[in-house]
Design a protein around this motif. Sequence first.
Motif, PDB file in Angstrom:
ATOM      1  N   ALA A   1      -3.687   4.075   7.362  1.00 37.46           N
ATOM      2  CA  ALA A   1      -5.152   4.212   7.728  1.00 37.46           C
ATOM      3  C   ALA A   1      -6.104   4.120   6.833  1.00 37.46           C
ATOM      4  N   ARG A   2      -5.856   4.732   5.685  1.00 35.87           N
ATOM      5  CA  ARG A   2      -6.768   4.411   4.416  1.00 35.87           C
ATOM      6  C   ARG A   2      -6.781   3.170   4.134  1.00 35.87           C
ATOM      7  N   ALA A   3      -5.548   2.407   4.109  1.00 34.81           N
ATOM      8  CA  ALA A   3      -5.581   1.031   3.447  1.00 34.81           C
ATOM      9  C   ALA A   3      -6.506   0.244   4.485  1.00 34.81           C
ATOM     10  N   ARG A   4      -6.379   0.425   5.793  1.00 33.47           N
ATOM     11  CA  ARG A   4      -7.287  -0.433   6.772  1.00 33.47           C
ATOM     12  C   ARG A   4      -8.576  -0.062   6.575  1.00 33.47           C
ATOM     13  N   ALA A   5      -8.942   1.303   6.262  1.00 32.15           N
ATOM     14  CA  ALA A   5     -10.614   1.638   6.279  1.00 32.15           C
ATOM     15  C   ALA A   5     -10.851   0.960   5.029  1.00 32.15           C
ATOM     16  N   ARG A   6     -10.172   1.078   3.889  1.00 31.79           N
ATOM     17  CA  ARG A   6     -10.803   0.246   2.593  1.00 31.79           C
ATOM     18  C   ARG A   6     -10.956  -1.287   2.649  1.00 31.79           C
ATOM     19  N   ALA A   7      -9.720  -1.871   3.522  1.00 33.68           N
ATOM     20  CA  ALA A   7      -9.911  -3.257   3.835  1.00 33.68           C
ATOM     21  C   ALA A   7     -11.089  -3.620   4.559  1.00 33.68           C
ATOM     22  N   VAL A   8     -11.376  -2.969   5.558  1.00 34.24           N
ATOM     23  CA  VAL A   8     -12.668  -3.351   6.274  1.00 34.24           C
ATOM     24  C   VAL A   8     -14.010  -3.083   5.678  1.00 34.24           C
ATOM     25  N   SER A   9     -13.844  -1.968   4.689  1.00 29.11           N
ATOM     26  CA  SER A   9     -14.971  -1.655   3.577  1.00 29.11           C
ATOM     27  C   SER A   9     -15.231  -2.713   2.974  1.00 29.11           C
ATOM     28  N   CYS A  10     -14.217  -3.324   2.289  1.00 32.17           N
ATOM     29  CA  CYS A  10     -14.301  -4.474   1.382  1.00 32.17           C
ATOM     30  C   CYS A  10     -14.749  -5.826   2.191  1.00 32.17           C
ATOM     31  N   GLU A  11     -14.428  -5.910   3.261  1.00 30.82           N
ATOM     32  CA  GLU A  11     -14.743  -7.034   4.158  1.00 30.82           C
ATOM     33  C   GLU A  11     -16.235  -7.024   4.201  1.00 30.82           C
ATOM     34  N   MET A  12     -16.817  -5.831   4.340  1.00 30.28           N
ATOM     35  CA  MET A  12     -18.234  -5.782   4.387  1.00 30.28           C
ATOM     36  C   MET A  12     -18.841  -5.793   3.081  1.00 30.28           C
TER      37      MET A  12
END
Length: 215
Positions: A90-101
């Motif tokens: 979940a942390r990895a996905r949260a970081r991925a969508v944050s980086c996408e922004m």
Amino acid sequence: MELVVFSLNYSSWSVRAWLALDHAGVPFQVRHIGGFVEEGWREKLLAISGAARVPVLLDGGLTLHESLAICEYVAERHPEAALWPQGARARARARAVSCEMMSGFHRVRQEMPMSLRGRAKGFAPSEQAQGELARIFQLWEEALDRSGGPFLFGAFGVADCMYMPVLSRLRTYGVGAPTGLQSYIDAMWGQPSVARWATLAQGEPAIPMYDGVLG
Ligand SMILES: N[C@@H](CCC(=O)N[C@@H](CS)C(=O)NCC(=O)O)C(=O)O
């Protein structure tokens, strides 16, 4: 601790860091530099940070630029705020969508500059901006489906801080979101740090140059 910003009404990157700090309950002051309008603003900013961008966090001897790095620092210093979700995946996905922004959605950012209190007249997003918005809605839906909400990864966290300025833009420019996202949008506007930010933003000085794009 001090957070250097341009304006909490217009400066979306500043708002992201402000929300993380406020949500974590960190005592901090806001220092304003009138970017693009105040005499000598760039020199003042360069004297603080060679990147010449806001936000900048000043914490003792630490001078930290980049909104996501500031959010990471707050999350690390205040684990009790749970700004990242539990669980490596979940942390990895949260970081991925944050980086996408951080690295994407250029047309949305360009066509729909943030003004929390602004209301645009007769705005229609370009096809490219519509495509970017569709991707944002898709990633919100996926995260909420997995977490069960009310926020992207369950509790309010960095990923929500990253996307709050997008919610603000949707409201300013009168752009609708899929109905399935309404409870997320309502939860975000009702979140206590977001509500405090909305109040502060109302009192920020107007910058006609930015208001001009609202039509
Ligand atoms: N990636 C940076 C972007 C920061 C940024 O572009 N901030 C804008 C204001 S919202 C800025 O400082 N602009 C000054 C300039 O373009 O000269 C971050 O996340 O902090």
